[in-house]
Design a protein around this motif. Structure first.
Motif, mmCIF file in Angstrom:
data_model
loop_
_atom_site.group_PDB
_atom_site.id
_atom_site.type_symbol
_atom_site.label_atom_id
_atom_site.label_comp_id
_atom_site.label_asym_id
_atom_site.label_seq_id
_atom_site.Cartn_x
_atom_site.Cartn_y
_atom_site.Cartn_z
ATOM 1 N N TYR A 17 4.954 -2.202 -7.765
ATOM 2 C CA TYR A 17 4.179 -1.117 -8.366
ATOM 3 C C TYR A 17 4.530 -1.012 -9.842
ATOM 4 O O TYR A 17 5.599 -1.436 -10.298
ATOM 5 N N SER A 18 3.624 -0.424 -10.599
ATOM 6 C CA SER A 18 3.867 -0.135 -12.016
ATOM 7 C C SER A 18 3.081 1.112 -12.371
ATOM 8 O O SER A 18 1.898 1.223 -12.031
ATOM 9 N N LEU A 19 3.744 2.052 -13.039
ATOM 10 C CA LEU A 19 3.126 3.339 -13.381
ATOM 11 C C LEU A 19 3.513 3.709 -14.805
ATOM 12 O O LEU A 19 4.700 3.846 -15.114
ATOM 13 N N THR A 20 2.508 3.824 -15.669
ATOM 14 C CA THR A 20 2.733 4.195 -17.068
ATOM 15 C C THR A 20 2.323 5.653 -17.264
ATOM 16 O O THR A 20 1.161 6.009 -17.046
ATOM 17 N N ILE A 21 3.286 6.494 -17.694
ATOM 18 C CA ILE A 21 3.064 7.931 -17.835
ATOM 19 C C ILE A 21 3.786 8.434 -19.085
ATOM 20 O O ILE A 21 4.663 7.742 -19.628
ATOM 21 N N PRO A 22 3.430 9.632 -19.568
ATOM 22 C CA PRO A 22 4.134 10.186 -20.729
ATOM 23 C C PRO A 22 5.614 10.411 -20.426
ATOM 24 O O PRO A 22 6.017 10.613 -19.274
ATOM 25 N N LYS A 23 6.426 10.363 -21.475
ATOM 26 C CA LYS A 23 7.848 10.640 -21.315
ATOM 27 C C LYS A 23 8.044 12.050 -20.770
ATOM 28 O O LYS A 23 7.267 12.967 -21.053
ATOM 29 N N GLY A 24 9.111 12.254 -19.992
ATOM 30 C CA GLY A 24 9.376 13.573 -19.445
ATOM 31 C C GLY A 24 10.164 13.507 -18.157
ATOM 32 O O GLY A 24 10.630 12.447 -17.739
ATOM 33 N N THR A 25 10.281 14.645 -17.504
ATOM 34 C CA THR A 25 10.985 14.751 -16.232
ATOM 35 C C THR A 25 9.968 15.001 -15.125
ATOM 36 O O THR A 25 9.113 15.890 -15.246
ATOM 37 N N TYR A 26 10.077 14.244 -14.045
ATOM 38 C CA TYR A 26 9.082 14.299 -12.972
ATOM 39 C C TYR A 26 9.766 14.307 -11.605
ATOM 40 O O TYR A 26 10.897 13.829 -11.462
ATOM 41 N N GLU A 27 9.027 14.839 -10.630
ATOM 42 C CA GLU A 27 9.400 14.618 -9.237
ATOM 43 C C GLU A 27 8.599 13.427 -8.748
ATOM 44 O O GLU A 27 7.370 13.475 -8.675
ATOM 45 N N LEU A 28 9.299 12.342 -8.431
ATOM 46 C CA LEU A 28 8.667 11.092 -8.013
ATOM 47 C C LEU A 28 8.684 10.998 -6.494
ATOM 48 O O LEU A 28 9.728 11.184 -5.864
ATOM 49 N N ASN A 29 7.509 10.717 -5.910
ATOM 50 C CA ASN A 29 7.361 10.605 -4.456
ATOM 51 C C ASN A 29 7.005 9.175 -4.082
ATOM 52 O O ASN A 29 6.127 8.563 -4.695
ATOM 53 N N ILE A 30 7.693 8.655 -3.078
ATOM 54 C CA ILE A 30 7.380 7.330 -2.535
ATOM 55 C C ILE A 30 7.090 7.523 -1.060
ATOM 56 O O ILE A 30 8.001 7.850 -0.278
ATOM 57 N N SER A 31 5.838 7.352 -0.659
ATOM 58 C CA SER A 31 5.460 7.693 0.711
ATOM 59 C C SER A 31 4.570 6.620 1.328
ATOM 60 O O SER A 31 3.787 5.955 0.649
ATOM 61 N N PHE A 32 4.738 6.477 2.633
ATOM 62 C CA PHE A 32 3.994 5.483 3.394
ATOM 63 C C PHE A 32 3.942 5.948 4.838
ATOM 64 O O PHE A 32 4.945 6.432 5.377
ATOM 65 N N ILE A 33 2.786 5.819 5.460
ATOM 66 C CA ILE A 33 2.615 6.285 6.832
ATOM 67 C C ILE A 33 3.589 5.566 7.756
ATOM 68 O O ILE A 33 3.679 4.340 7.763
ATOM 69 N N GLY A 34 4.337 6.360 8.535
ATOM 70 C CA GLY A 34 5.308 5.805 9.461
ATOM 71 C C GLY A 34 6.718 5.737 8.897
ATOM 72 O O GLY A 34 7.651 5.361 9.604
ATOM 73 N N TYR A 35 6.874 6.109 7.622
ATOM 74 C CA TYR A 35 8.181 6.061 6.979
ATOM 75 C C TYR A 35 8.504 7.426 6.362
ATOM 76 O O TYR A 35 7.603 8.177 5.980
ATOM 77 N N GLY A 60 0.780 -1.228 0.000
ATOM 78 C CA GLY A 60 0.000 0.000 0.000
ATOM 79 C C GLY A 60 0.809 1.274 0.000
ATOM 80 O O GLY A 60 0.307 2.342 0.361
ATOM 81 N N VAL A 61 2.079 1.224 -0.420
ATOM 82 C CA VAL A 61 2.915 2.422 -0.509
ATOM 83 C C VAL A 61 2.458 3.257 -1.706
ATOM 84 O O VAL A 61 2.226 2.720 -2.798
ATOM 85 N N SER A 62 2.338 4.552 -1.534
ATOM 86 C CA SER A 62 1.953 5.457 -2.619
ATOM 87 C C SER A 62 3.178 5.851 -3.435
ATOM 88 O O SER A 62 4.175 6.314 -2.883
ATOM 89 N N VAL A 63 3.095 5.650 -4.738
ATOM 90 C CA VAL A 63 4.143 6.066 -5.675
ATOM 91 C C VAL A 63 3.476 7.018 -6.655
ATOM 92 O O VAL A 63 2.585 6.613 -7.409
ATOM 93 N N TYR A 64 3.899 8.295 -6.659
ATOM 94 C CA TYR A 64 3.173 9.279 -7.461
ATOM 95 C C TYR A 64 4.087 10.413 -7.913
ATOM 96 O O TYR A 64 5.127 10.694 -7.306
ATOM 97 N N THR A 65 3.669 11.039 -8.990
ATOM 98 C CA THR A 65 4.342 12.249 -9.487
ATOM 99 C C THR A 65 3.499 13.452 -9.086
ATOM 100 O O THR A 65 2.298 13.328 -8.823
ATOM 101 N N THR A 66 4.130 14.613 -9.067
ATOM 102 C CA THR A 66 3.411 15.814 -8.617
ATOM 103 C C THR A 66 2.872 16.645 -9.776
ATOM 104 O O THR A 66 1.681 16.927 -9.842
#
Length: 787
Positions: free
Chosen positions: A59-77, A39-45
């Motif tokens: 996890y697997s995330l399909t997105i357009p090509k480009g430059t992103y800020e990638l966040n990996i977050s989980f409660i307690g970490y 249940g870890v959240s993996v997301y771009t802003t």
């Protein structure tokens, strides 16, 4: 030609669209022990795209090509933020570190505390082992099931009751899974403790409604418990010594970061203390439980992982020279994870589950009329394959198939009278498909379909009854023999369709509305005429005379977060309609009955209610306040003659109906060495059937019952307190230890478990007697350690 051009154009645009996207995938683990994080959240802003890790940390995330800020977050970490430039598919694995106490109060906005607003799931409760260990427990024993009963919509019929009830469902309507293996009894010592060792548990998830399509076979809930995989970094362990039991868990790498193990054991020792008693009856009493957990986790390569896990637990209860009573679960699970490509994840599982129970005299070799020994069991063999296909940022598909083979062994009775009840065999295949569709930034739909079959199989002799007459021994017209593997009864057709739907509409950044519908079908039943089922109640499958049960549930929910997710408010209301519930006739004889259908009647049920919960997850003070208002009723008005109907065919309250249920759970982090906790519970008393008149036979008065569950026992309330003291530790050593002080039933409430009626020996008049399980304050202390 026009069709060809159209098809070519469609394929060309599809290829161009695909060529402009890339897929990032990988695993997220705990940096300290290598455990997969669920249940870890993996997301771009900018722009915002996201997903969460599955049950194996993938996890697997399909997105357009480009430059992103990638966040990996989980409660307690601590949250990881990375700037990534994506021009091609890439594998990115991450390891999260636990936050310090200081950071836990500051980094609130960086955590994905809005997960409850984004996901379409509702009626879902998730707890980690760390959260469960903070809650005051009976005799200091960490208890998963007892903790769940403090959540809205979850209850038991009373202290010392086996199992738990969810949204008006009976205990047999809960699918309890330990590493995908079905568990048929979730309790030790008649419900005082659960079978789940808190040191061996990694994650607990309870679905009360809106069940994903991958789950089936039960009507009310799914309790999915995952064991720890084993520390792949270094050798470690934990354990505890309490007043009732001792436990120890060891884990470590066999090959670092590749092959790891976990083993855990627990045993109670009340029987050892009873031997010191001067009372001969107590001295000869036998009462204890033990369980064993084990798991091996092997990472073959980046695309292949294998897990092998096992559990065995046993309860023994008896008195020397009088009787023996025992029951236990045994399971084994083999899993293979295969990453077919960055978008397609496969999990294949093989499961064996064995639940046994026995009852008899202590000396089964004695040549007396009263000597007997009854042994019974139910075995499951399960095979399933589950696929997850991350199609694109808007669609995630889950699909698969499974098959379960049952062997029901109602009993082998030996002794002065010997008999063998016939075995029953059954096969339950199922397929499912589900799509999680992000329609817009505000609207998410989780739609699925499950289809199941059921076959009751021979070899077995089946009694036949006169058509149109009651199914009882007086109307037996013959016996039909079915050979091995021959179909006795089958259930397929449209009735096997189980649609599932969950919709989430996000009103704003702080609020969402949800709707869910699910239809579930259950093919096996627990046959019991007790208020709380006992471990020796029997399970029987649908067949020639027992129909599968079905439930339709609809729920609506309102969810609101405050102060960046620090506080969460939820309100859910639901309605459930049951068909083909199995109930027992008045005066039914269910034990040692080879033709159980003669004692049963079909019925219908309804359950509805509202669940409110206010939760605080971060800061020095955490916990929740929950309230449930509900109603559960049953009607049995089917049968050839009205005299067989229950309660004259009128609706009556179910044994587990509780109108009001309030729970308050608080934990306060006083300092780095002290944590204080308290929980309070209040419940309406469960229904009971009082006598409405009395009869006299040979000078002895006896109660006469005409209506079922027309009154209630007194209400239930209890306060528990605990304090956890972290003892001084040498910072240069890994050994850490603490003392847990707890008080169960702090103000000594004499809660009624049941009320029964008897004749007063002095006056000869009927009287009501209250039975209380815990009628006093119960203090305890437990020494815990880890390294």
């Amino acid at each position: 030609m026009n069709k060809t051009i159209t098809l070519f154009t469609f394929l060309l645009f599809s290829f161009l669209a695909t060529s402009q996207t890339v897929t990032i995938s990988g695993y997220v683990k705990d940096a300290s022990n290598g455990e997969d994080l669920i249940g870890v959240s993996v997301y771009t802003t900018e722009p915002k795209h996201g997903t969460v890790t599955n049950s194996y940390g993938f996890y697997s995330l399909t997105i357009p090509k480009g430059t992103y800020e990638l966040n990996i977050s989980f409660i307690g970490y601590a949250t990881i933020k990375k700037t990534v430039t994506l021009t091609a598919n890439k594998t990115l694995n991450y390891q999260l570190k636990e936050e310090t106490e200081e950071l836990a109060e500051v980094i609130v906005t960086d955590k994905k505390l809005d997960e409850n607003l984004r996901t379409p799931e509702m009626g879902v409760e998730e707890l980690s082992a760390k959260e469960i260990k903070k809650i005051p427990q009976f005799l200091g024993e960490v208890d998963v099931v007892r903790t769940l009963t403090l959540l809205p919509g979850v209850s038991t019929v009373g202290e010392g009751a086996n199992g738990f009830n969810v949204r008006g469902g009976n205990v047999d309507q809960n699918l309890i899974l330990l590493d995908d293996a079905p568990i048929f009894s979730s309790s030790h010592l008649f419900g005082f403790f659960s079978i789940f060792n808190g040191d061996a548990v990694k994650d607990v998830k309870l679905y009360k409604g809106g069940m994903p399509s991958q789950y089936g076979g039960r009507m009310s809930s799914v309790l999915d418990v995952r064991q720890k995989d084993g520390n792949s970094k270094q050798f470690s362990g934990s354990g505890g010594i309490g007043l009732l039991s001792t436990r120890l868990m060891l884990e470590g790498p066999i090959i670092k970061d590749k092959l790891s193990y976990m083993i855990a054991g627990r045993r109670s020792y009340l029987d050892m203390f009873l031997r010191l008693s001067s009372d001969p009856e107590l001295k000869d009493a036998i009462i204890y439980f033990y369980d064993f957990n084990a798991k091996v986790n092997y990472t073959i390569n980046e695309r292949n992982k294998v897990y092998l896990s096992a559990y065995f637990g046993k309860d023994v209860f008896g008195a020397a020279d009088l009787f023996d009573f025992g029951w236990g679960n045994g399971t084994a699970t083999l899993r293979w994870n295969y990453l077919i490509n960055p978008k397609l994840f496969l999990n294949t599982t093989l499961v064996y589950s064995d639940y046994t129970y026995d009852l008899g005299t202590a000396d089964d070799e004695a040549e007396t009329f009263n000597t007997f020994n009854w042994k019974s069991r139910i075995r499951n063999y399960v095979g399933k394959s589950s696929f997850t296909y991350y199609l694109n940022v808007k669609h995630k598909l889950n699909f698969g198939a499974e098959v379960t083979y049952y062997v029901f062994d109602p009993g082998v009775i030996s002794g002065a009278i010997s008999t063998v009840l016939q075995k029953e065999y059954a096969l339950e295949p199922a397929i499912y498909l589900e799509d999680e569709w992000s329609v817009t930034d505000k609207l998410t739909v989780l739609g699925g379909l499950r289809y199941s079959w059921f076959y009751n199989l021979g070899e077995r002799n089946v009694q036949l009854y006169t058509p149109g007459e009651s199914i009882n021994v007086e109307n037996v017209s013959g016996v039909q023999h079915y050979s091995s593997g021959e179909i006795i009864a089958s259930y397929s057709g449209l009735e096997g369709i189980e649609p599932r739907l969950a919709v989430n509409y996000r009103l704003n950044q702080k609020t969402s509305l949800k709707l869910s519908y699910n239809r579930n079908r259950q093919y096996i039943h627990l046959i019991s005429n007790n208020t709380s089922p006992t471990p020796v109640d029997i399970w029987r499958p649908a067949g020639k005379y027992i129909q599968p049960a079905t439930v339709n549930q609809i729920a609506i929910g309102y969810f609101r977060n405050f102060k960046d997710g620090t506080y969460k408010l939820s309100a859910e209301t639901y309605y459930k309609s049951y068909q083909n519930l199995v109930d027992y006739k008045n005066g039914a004889e269910l034990i040692f009955n080879d033709n159980i259908e003669t004692e049963l009647l079909p019925g219908r049920g309804k359950s509805y209610g509202i669940e409110l919960m206010l939760e605080k997850q971060v800061g020095k003070l955490t916990g929740w306040l929950s309230y449930t208002l509900s109603k559960t009723q049953i009607q049995v008005d089917k049968g050839p003659t009205p005299d067989e109907w229950i309660n004259d065919g009128n609706w009556f309250n179910a044994n587990y109906d509780k109108t009001h249920d309030i729970s308050l759970v608080l934990t306060y982090h006083l300092s780095n060495r002290w944590d204080l906790s308290a929980n309070f519970a209040f419940q309406t008393g469960r229904p009971m059937s009082p006598p409405e008149s009395r009869g006299v036979f040979e000078g002895v008065a006896y109660p006469v019952y005409t209506s079922r569950n027309s009154e209630r026992i007194p209400s239930y309330n209890r306060l528990d307190l605990s304090a956890n003291w972290q003892l001084k530790n040498n910072p240069e050593k890994r050994w850490k230890h603490s003392l847990n002080f707890s008080v169960y039933n702090a103000y000594g409430r004499k809660n009624a478990y049941s009320i029964f009626f008897r004749q007063n020996e002095d006056t000869g008049q009927p009287e009501a007697v209250r039975l209380s399980i815990f009628a006093t304050v119960i203090p305890s202390v437990t020494y815990n350690f880890n390294f």
